[in-house]
Design a protein around this motif. Sequence first.
Motif, PDB file in Angstrom:
ATOM      1  N   HIS A 109       0.826  -1.212   0.000  1.00 56.74           N
ATOM      2  CA  HIS A 109       0.000   0.000   0.000  1.00 56.74           C
ATOM      3  C   HIS A 109       0.856   1.258   0.000  1.00 56.74           C
ATOM      4  O   HIS A 109       0.614   2.182   0.773  1.00 56.74           O
ATOM      5  CB  HIS A 109      -0.956  -0.019   1.196  1.00 56.74           C
ATOM      6  N   LEU A 110       1.854   1.273  -0.859  1.00 58.06           N
ATOM      7  CA  LEU A 110       2.707   2.452  -0.980  1.00 58.06           C
ATOM      8  C   LEU A 110       1.981   3.544  -1.761  1.00 58.06           C
ATOM      9  O   LEU A 110       1.232   3.268  -2.693  1.00 58.06           O
ATOM     10  CB  LEU A 110       4.002   2.097  -1.721  1.00 58.06           C
ATOM     11  N   ALA A 111       2.222   4.773  -1.375  1.00 58.04           N
ATOM     12  CA  ALA A 111       1.723   5.929  -2.123  1.00 58.04           C
ATOM     13  C   ALA A 111       2.775   7.015  -1.990  1.00 58.04           C
ATOM     14  O   ALA A 111       3.344   7.199  -0.922  1.00 58.04           O
ATOM     15  CB  ALA A 111       0.382   6.416  -1.573  1.00 58.04           C
ATOM     16  N   ALA A 112       3.052   7.687  -3.093  1.00 60.30           N
ATOM     17  CA  ALA A 112       4.057   8.758  -3.076  1.00 60.30           C
ATOM     18  C   ALA A 112       3.505   9.919  -3.881  1.00 60.30           C
ATOM     19  O   ALA A 112       3.777  10.060  -5.073  1.00 60.30           O
ATOM     20  CB  ALA A 112       5.376   8.263  -3.648  1.00 60.30           C
ATOM     21  N   PHE A 113       2.689  10.733  -3.229  1.00 61.21           N
ATOM     22  CA  PHE A 113       2.009  11.830  -3.917  1.00 61.21           C
ATOM     23  C   PHE A 113       2.996  12.828  -4.535  1.00 61.21           C
ATOM     24  O   PHE A 113       2.677  13.502  -5.503  1.00 61.21           O
ATOM     25  CB  PHE A 113       1.069  12.561  -2.966  1.00 61.21           C
ATOM     26  N   SER A 114       4.201  12.905  -3.963  1.00 60.00           N
ATOM     27  CA  SER A 114       5.186  13.867  -4.465  1.00 60.00           C
ATOM     28  C   SER A 114       5.578  13.587  -5.912  1.00 60.00           C
ATOM     29  O   SER A 114       6.015  14.489  -6.628  1.00 60.00           O
ATOM     30  CB  SER A 114       6.438  13.856  -3.588  1.00 60.00           C
ATOM     31  N   VAL A 115       5.431  12.333  -6.349  1.00 57.47           N
ATOM     32  CA  VAL A 115       5.750  11.991  -7.737  1.00 57.47           C
ATOM     33  C   VAL A 115       4.507  11.546  -8.504  1.00 57.47           C
ATOM     34  O   VAL A 115       4.613  10.970  -9.592  1.00 57.47           O
ATOM     35  CB  VAL A 115       6.843  10.899  -7.814  1.00 57.47           C
ATOM     36  N   GLY A 116       3.329  11.796  -7.943  1.00 60.40           N
ATOM     37  CA  GLY A 116       2.092  11.463  -8.641  1.00 60.40           C
ATOM     38  C   GLY A 116       1.630  10.036  -8.474  1.00 60.40           C
ATOM     39  O   GLY A 116       0.697   9.600  -9.153  1.00 60.40           O
ATOM     40  N   SER A 117       2.279   9.271  -7.572  1.00 61.49           N
ATOM     41  CA  SER A 117       1.863   7.892  -7.318  1.00 61.49           C
ATOM     42  C   SER A 117       0.696   7.904  -6.336  1.00 61.49           C
ATOM     43  O   SER A 117       0.865   8.208  -5.162  1.00 61.49           O
ATOM     44  CB  SER A 117       3.035   7.087  -6.741  1.00 61.49           C
ATOM     45  N   LEU A 118      -0.493   7.578  -6.838  1.00 63.29           N
ATOM     46  CA  LEU A 118      -1.716   7.727  -6.047  1.00 63.29           C
ATOM     47  C   LEU A 118      -1.980   6.569  -5.108  1.00 63.29           C
ATOM     48  O   LEU A 118      -2.892   6.638  -4.285  1.00 63.29           O
ATOM     49  CB  LEU A 118      -2.917   7.905  -6.983  1.00 63.29           C
ATOM     50  N   GLY A 119      -1.220   5.501  -5.227  1.00 60.30           N
ATOM     51  CA  GLY A 119      -1.401   4.407  -4.293  1.00 60.30           C
ATOM     52  C   GLY A 119      -1.413   3.052  -4.961  1.00 60.30           C
ATOM     53  O   GLY A 119      -1.401   2.925  -6.190  1.00 60.30           O
ATOM     54  N   GLY A 133     -10.831   7.757 -12.097  1.00 60.45           N
ATOM     55  CA  GLY A 133     -11.180   8.964 -11.347  1.00 60.45           C
ATOM     56  C   GLY A 133     -10.135  10.052 -11.490  1.00 60.45           C
ATOM     57  O   GLY A 133     -10.463  11.239 -11.590  1.00 60.45           O
ATOM     58  N   ALA A 134      -8.846   9.657 -11.517  1.00 55.97           N
ATOM     59  CA  ALA A 134      -7.780  10.637 -11.708  1.00 55.97           C
ATOM     60  C   ALA A 134      -7.874  11.268 -13.090  1.00 55.97           C
ATOM     61  O   ALA A 134      -7.668  12.477 -13.257  1.00 55.97           O
ATOM     62  CB  ALA A 134      -6.420   9.974 -11.526  1.00 55.97           C
ATOM     63  N   GLY A 135      -8.203  10.453 -14.091  1.00 55.21           N
ATOM     64  CA  GLY A 135      -8.384  10.985 -15.436  1.00 55.21           C
ATOM     65  C   GLY A 135      -9.557  11.940 -15.513  1.00 55.21           C
ATOM     66  O   GLY A 135      -9.489  12.989 -16.172  1.00 55.21           O
ATOM     67  N   LEU A 136     -10.644  11.590 -14.837  1.00 59.31           N
ATOM     68  CA  LEU A 136     -11.814  12.472 -14.808  1.00 59.31           C
ATOM     69  C   LEU A 136     -11.485  13.769 -14.081  1.00 59.31           C
ATOM     70  O   LEU A 136     -11.909  14.860 -14.499  1.00 59.31           O
ATOM     71  CB  LEU A 136     -12.981  11.762 -14.120  1.00 59.31           C
ATOM     72  N   SER A 137     -10.735  13.679 -12.994  1.00 58.98           N
ATOM     73  CA  SER A 137     -10.318  14.870 -12.258  1.00 58.98           C
ATOM     74  C   SER A 137      -9.530  15.820 -13.154  1.00 58.98           C
ATOM     75  O   SER A 137      -9.760  17.034 -13.151  1.00 58.98           O
ATOM     76  CB  SER A 137      -9.468  14.458 -11.056  1.00 58.98           C
ATOM     77  N   ALA A 138      -8.583  15.268 -13.918  1.00 59.11           N
ATOM     78  CA  ALA A 138      -7.795  16.106 -14.825  1.00 59.11           C
ATOM     79  C   ALA A 138      -8.688  16.785 -15.853  1.00 59.11           C
ATOM     80  O   ALA A 138      -8.507  17.966 -16.174  1.00 59.11           O
ATOM     81  CB  ALA A 138      -6.732  15.262 -15.514  1.00 59.11           C
TER      82      ALA A 138
END
Length: 331
Positions: A109-119, A133-138
């Motif tokens: 369950h790694l996530a690294a928002f600093s590089v865009g890794s959402l989980g 959902g990320a595509g829809l958000s964009a």
Amino acid sequence: MAREHARVEWPPNEERREMLRRMFRIRFFEERASSIRVEAKLPGVLHNSIGQEAEIVGACMALRAVDYMTGNHRSHGHPIGKGAELPPLMAELFGKKTGVCRGKGGSMHLAAFSVGSLGESGIVGSLMPVAVGAGLSARLRGTDQVCLCFFGDGAANCGPFHESLNLASVWKLPVVFLCENNGYAIHTSQAQTTAVADIAQRASAYNIPGVIVDGQDVLAVYDVVSMAVAQARSGAGPMLVEAKTYRYCEHSEFGEPADPPPYRSESELVLWREKDPIEIFCARLEEAGHLSREEIETMRKEVLSEVDEAVAFAERSPVPEPHELHDDVYV
């Protein structure tokens, strides 16, 4: 009908070097994590992607820094491929509060928002709707960001695969779906569970392009995913990319029999070992005159030192305090 992609273009020199460095980082990070787990220093389970470094790095290097990415249960390599630093990732495997998820996520369950890794998630296929959902958000925010969605051949037989590809296609969302087809869902071969020979064939059911690429060739993966990202960024909608790859390790490194069932032949393992993506890329770089053998060996040593530093950072980091149990869980 899915098509195979073979065209390969050399990226700029600095990108070539970074590709190899990130492939080394994934390989050495996971080899070290595996050895530490044997010493009983890591809690939980490890799902390593040793052998799959080319498709991870080639795909991630086709993205911009602001683009998104989602992984799966076999995902130490994905944030590394996207450019995440090693110390917080290693600390997360140790369950330390300096980890990318403050010690509460662990290996799956790694996530690294600093590089865009959402989980990432241990639930197979569960991050595919997140990528949509990320595509829809964009789209709603009016950015040109793209989301790269990694999943395995086993996830291609789960409901979220079909729902996600269908919705992304209907709304022409900027998502690149990348199937890491290593041939097995745990110990079961694709041929025993999937009616089609190639996962990319299923793209036609959703009226999107489906492309097959050699997942052991980092340049080929970079090339085809760059094409898919450009399409998604332009507003033309998603693409399904199937990378034919292989994991050298077992499905997981915890809770399995000491001698796993003979679901893979020795000849199959030998064949794929000859397709080691790192050795293939090193040979191509050396042959083309882009890197000398001495430069490659220097890079190996540098990355091994990076991994040593990451382990030292994790070992000296504190564990989360009991009162932090509910922090970051509820809004």
